[in-house]
Write an enzyme that holds these catalytic residues in place. Structure first.
Site, PDB file in Angstrom:
ATOM      1  N   GLU A 355       0.877  -1.145   0.069  1.00  0.00           N
ATOM      2  CA  GLU A 355      -0.099   0.090   0.160  1.00  0.00           C
ATOM      3  C   GLU A 355       0.953   1.200  -0.227  1.00  0.00           C
ATOM      4  O   GLU A 355       0.599   2.234   0.604  1.00  0.00           O
ATOM      5  CB  GLU A 355      -1.027  -0.026   1.087  1.00  0.00           C
ATOM      6  CG  GLU A 355      -2.026  -1.142   1.033  1.00  0.00           C
ATOM      7  CD  GLU A 355      -3.414  -0.892   1.517  1.00  0.00           C
ATOM      8  OE1 GLU A 355      -3.753   0.198   1.932  1.00  0.00           O
ATOM      9  OE2 GLU A 355      -3.942  -1.935   2.048  1.00  0.00           O
TER      10      GLU A 355
HETATM   11  C1  LIG Z   1       3.206  -9.656  -0.477  1.00  0.00           C
HETATM   12  C2  LIG Z   1       2.831  -8.176  -1.177  1.00  0.00           C
HETATM   13  C3  LIG Z   1       1.595  -8.114  -1.176  1.00  0.00           C
HETATM   14  C4  LIG Z   1       0.966  -7.090  -2.172  1.00  0.00           C
HETATM   15  N1  LIG Z   1      -0.285  -6.850  -2.536  1.00  0.00           N
HETATM   16  C5  LIG Z   1      -0.702  -5.864  -3.162  1.00  0.00           C
HETATM   17  C6  LIG Z   1      -2.002  -5.889  -3.537  1.00  0.00           C
HETATM   18  O1  LIG Z   1      -2.860  -6.564  -2.952  1.00  0.00           O
HETATM   19  N2  LIG Z   1      -2.425  -4.973  -4.736  1.00  0.00           N
HETATM   20  C7  LIG Z   1      -1.616  -4.070  -5.223  1.00  0.00           C
HETATM   21  O2  LIG Z   1      -1.755  -3.260  -6.075  1.00  0.00           O
HETATM   22  N3  LIG Z   1       0.068  -4.177  -4.776  1.00  0.00           N
HETATM   23  C8  LIG Z   1       0.128  -5.098  -4.058  1.00  0.00           C
HETATM   24  N4  LIG Z   1       1.210  -5.297  -3.736  1.00  0.00           N
HETATM   25  C9  LIG Z   1       2.613  -4.245  -4.369  1.00  0.00           C
HETATM   26  C10 LIG Z   1       3.116  -3.264  -3.416  1.00  0.00           C
HETATM   27  O3  LIG Z   1       2.205  -2.223  -2.985  1.00  0.00           O
HETATM   28  C11 LIG Z   1       4.513  -2.866  -4.176  1.00  0.00           C
HETATM   29  O4  LIG Z   1       5.432  -3.841  -4.002  1.00  0.00           O
HETATM   30  C12 LIG Z   1       5.064  -1.307  -3.444  1.00  0.00           C
HETATM   31  O5  LIG Z   1       4.099  -0.362  -3.812  1.00  0.00           O
HETATM   32  C13 LIG Z   1       6.331  -1.085  -3.851  1.00  0.00           C
HETATM   33  O6  LIG Z   1       6.598  -1.284  -5.236  1.00  0.00           O
HETATM   34  P1  LIG Z   1       7.663  -2.120  -6.025  1.00  0.00           P
HETATM   35  O7  LIG Z   1       7.641  -3.439  -5.469  1.00  0.00           O
HETATM   36  O8  LIG Z   1       7.438  -2.086  -7.485  1.00  0.00           O
HETATM   37  O9  LIG Z   1       8.999  -1.505  -5.344  1.00  0.00           O
HETATM   38  P2  LIG Z   1       9.758  -0.168  -6.349  1.00  0.00           P
HETATM   39  O10 LIG Z   1       8.635   0.848  -6.620  1.00  0.00           O
HETATM   40  O11 LIG Z   1      10.509  -0.986  -7.433  1.00  0.00           O
HETATM   41  O12 LIG Z   1      10.605   0.383  -5.074  1.00  0.00           O
HETATM   42  C14 LIG Z   1      12.185  -0.119  -4.989  1.00  0.00           C
HETATM   43  C15 LIG Z   1      12.550   0.759  -3.893  1.00  0.00           C
HETATM   44  O13 LIG Z   1      12.699   2.092  -4.309  1.00  0.00           O
HETATM   45  C16 LIG Z   1      12.059   3.084  -3.469  1.00  0.00           C
HETATM   46  N5  LIG Z   1      11.418   4.139  -4.216  1.00  0.00           N
HETATM   47  C17 LIG Z   1      10.632   4.097  -5.430  1.00  0.00           C
HETATM   48  N6  LIG Z   1       9.971   5.309  -5.833  1.00  0.00           N
HETATM   49  C18 LIG Z   1      10.887   6.268  -4.931  1.00  0.00           C
HETATM   50  C19 LIG Z   1      10.655   7.648  -4.607  1.00  0.00           C
HETATM   51  N7  LIG Z   1       9.797   8.314  -5.422  1.00  0.00           N
HETATM   52  N8  LIG Z   1      11.042   8.083  -3.648  1.00  0.00           N
HETATM   53  C20 LIG Z   1      11.922   7.340  -2.526  1.00  0.00           C
HETATM   54  N9  LIG Z   1      12.155   5.923  -2.698  1.00  0.00           N
HETATM   55  C21 LIG Z   1      11.531   5.438  -3.935  1.00  0.00           C
HETATM   56  C22 LIG Z   1      10.990   2.063  -2.849  1.00  0.00           C
HETATM   57  O14 LIG Z   1      10.535   2.884  -1.620  1.00  0.00           O
HETATM   58  C23 LIG Z   1      11.665   1.033  -2.682  1.00  0.00           C
HETATM   59  O15 LIG Z   1      12.578   1.053  -1.416  1.00  0.00           O
HETATM   60  C24 LIG Z   1       1.871  -6.400  -2.849  1.00  0.00           C
HETATM   61  C25 LIG Z   1       3.459  -6.578  -2.719  1.00  0.00           C
HETATM   62  C26 LIG Z   1       3.869  -7.478  -2.026  1.00  0.00           C
HETATM   63  C27 LIG Z   1       5.395  -7.920  -1.618  1.00  0.00           C
END
Ligand SMILES: Cc1cc2nc3c(=O)[nH]c(=O)nc-3n(C[C@H](O)[C@H](O)[C@H](O)COP(=O)(O)OP(=O)(O)OC[C@H]3O[C@@H](n4cnc5c(N)ncnc54)[C@H](O)[C@@H]3O)c2cc1C
Length: 380
Positions: A355
């Site tokens: 989230e």
């Molecule tokens: C077990 C699990 C369940 C989930 N369930 C759902 C669900 O039901 N529905 C849904 O829609 N999603 C779901 N997600 C997705 C989750 O919301 C995303 O994984 C999360 O928002 C981060 O996106 P990402 O994994 O692509 O990381 P990325 O966006 O690739 O981020 C990688 C790192 O970069 C940092 N970062 C990225 N952009 C910035 C910025 N602008 N400023 C500072 N730091 C930044 C992040 O904080 C992180 O540390 C789930 C994820 C998991 C692991």
């Protein structure tokens, strides 16, 4: 601390607590190991009416709000945060319909979500669109009476257990963020298939799935809100759902502290219980202070982007700190799979990620503060 809960709220807490302590605790290890879906507990939640605590009575719910769901999720997470996602994941799917659904959509979907007859899910995430939801590539194209969906969603909580999905697709890729729209999609619609199931560190009772769409036709009435308004739907949803993640984190922290404390009172070294050592007592005091501060913040939090982000970020950081210390307090056994403490630590980590990661929450908090300061400046 007394939070002056109403009789109804107290009843929800007690109901959820009974299920957590009497039914969930004894099966949590099984579901953590096997990653099966806890249908026997779904049935308990159905019988106890817990699915409907936040849904208006006119749609079959109990008529409470997001706070009532927070209370239930906190209690269940004290036993198992993965199983708590049966409720919290369904709510995440239901909130967009509650907030932006037409009367027909509400009447069609909310009663089943309120009774738990059908579970819900919400997915905006894609392989290339995580923190940056504006990079959504999956498309919805209007063709006559239908939208045709194509593309891939990932990390869908409640995965294949859900039947009603709130999902986000681009209806106008040229417009970027303003081209994203929200839709209700039902399980079983031809062209909607489940892809890989993720293998996870924690919350292993909760299935996380990839969703694939290949020329999947849905009625055009399934658009939620207006075309291009998808990110507004998502943000409004997160404003009410993030306190639910905070509640999950708080329950994890409380559960971990309670179980580590109980162990430290009975574990003896150097001829005395380990809790008699001041180093352990300070850990306990720090955990308890963190937890009470988190609870006070969560229970007082008004709805709003800034406050929801704050409470999600704060409570999840508390959960990670407390569970790490809980493992330390138990020593070697705290690290072992057959003792419940390490699971709390594994489960806590996700609350800092989903989230919106805690980095994104901090971005949003600061952005709101800068906006508020500018608005205050303009009024002078
Ligand atoms: C077990 C699990 C369940 C989930 N369930 C759902 C669900 O039901 N529905 C849904 O829609 N999603 C779901 N997600 C997705 C989750 O919301 C995303 O994984 C999360 O928002 C981060 O996106 P990402 O994994 O692509 O990381 P990325 O966006 O690739 O981020 C990688 C790192 O970069 C940092 N970062 C990225 N952009 C910035 C910025 N602008 N400023 C500072 N730091 C930044 C992040 O904080 C992180 O540390 C789930 C994820 C998991 C692991």
């Amino acid at each position: 601390m007394d939070y002056n809960l109403t009789e109804e709220q107290q009843f929800i807490v007690e109901t959820a607590r009974n299920i957590a302590q009497q039914k969930i605790k004894k099966v949590r290890e099984h579901y953590d190991k096997t990653e099966e879906y806890p249908w026997e507990i779904v049935e308990e939640f159905r019988k106890a009416d817990l699915f409907g605590v936040y849904i208006p009575m006119e749609y079959g719910g109990l008529g409470g709000g997001a706070f009532e769901l927070v209370l239930a999720v906190e209690e269940i997470s004290k036993a198992c945060a993965g199983i708590a996602l049966v409720l919290a994941g369904t709510a995440l799917g239901a909130y967009p319909i509650m907030l932006y659904g037409t009367e027909e959509q509400k009447k069609k979907y909310l009663p089943d979500l309120a009774s738990g007859k059908r579970l819900g899910a919400f997915t905006i995430t894609e392989p290339e669109a995580g923190s940056d939801a504006t990079a959504t590539k999956a498309t919805a194209k209007l063709e006559g009476d239908h939208y045709v969906l194509n593309g891939t969603k990932v990390y869908c909580t409640n995965g294949n257990a859900a039947e009603i999905y709130s999902l986000f697709f681009s209806t106008n890729p040229a417009r970027g963020a303003r081209g994203i729209s929200a839709f209700i999609v039902e399980k079983g619609t031809p062209g909607f298939e489940f892809g890989r199931k993720e293998e996870k560190m924690g919350i292993r009772a909760s299935p996380t799935y990839q969703l694939n769409f290949d020329n999947c036709k849905i009625p055009k009435e399934n658009l939620l809100g207006r075309e291009g308004g998808g990110l507004l739907v998502a943000q409004a949803t997160f404003d009410v759902s993030r306190p639910g993640v905070a509640a999950q984190a708080l329950g994890i922290a409380q559960g971990a502290m309670d179980e580590a404390f109980a162990y430290a009172r009975t574990r003896r070294q150097f001829g005395q219980p380990v809790i008699s050592f001041q180093a352990m007592q300070h850990k306990l005091a720090n955990m308890a202070m963190d937890i009470e501060a988190a609870r006070a913040m969560l229970y007082q939090t008004a709805r709003g982007t800034k406050e929801s982000a704050m409470v999600k970020c704060f409570c999840s950081d508390v959960a990670m700190r407390v569970t790490t210390e809980a493992v330390q307090m138990c020593g070697g056994i705290g690290y072992m799979r057959d003792f419940p403490i390490e699971k709390f630590m594994r489960d806590a980590k996700i609350t800092q990620i989903y989230e919106g990661t805690n980095e994104i929450q901090r971005n949003e908090i600061a952005m709101m503060m800068i906006k508020e300061a500018a608005q205050a400046g303009n009024k002078k």
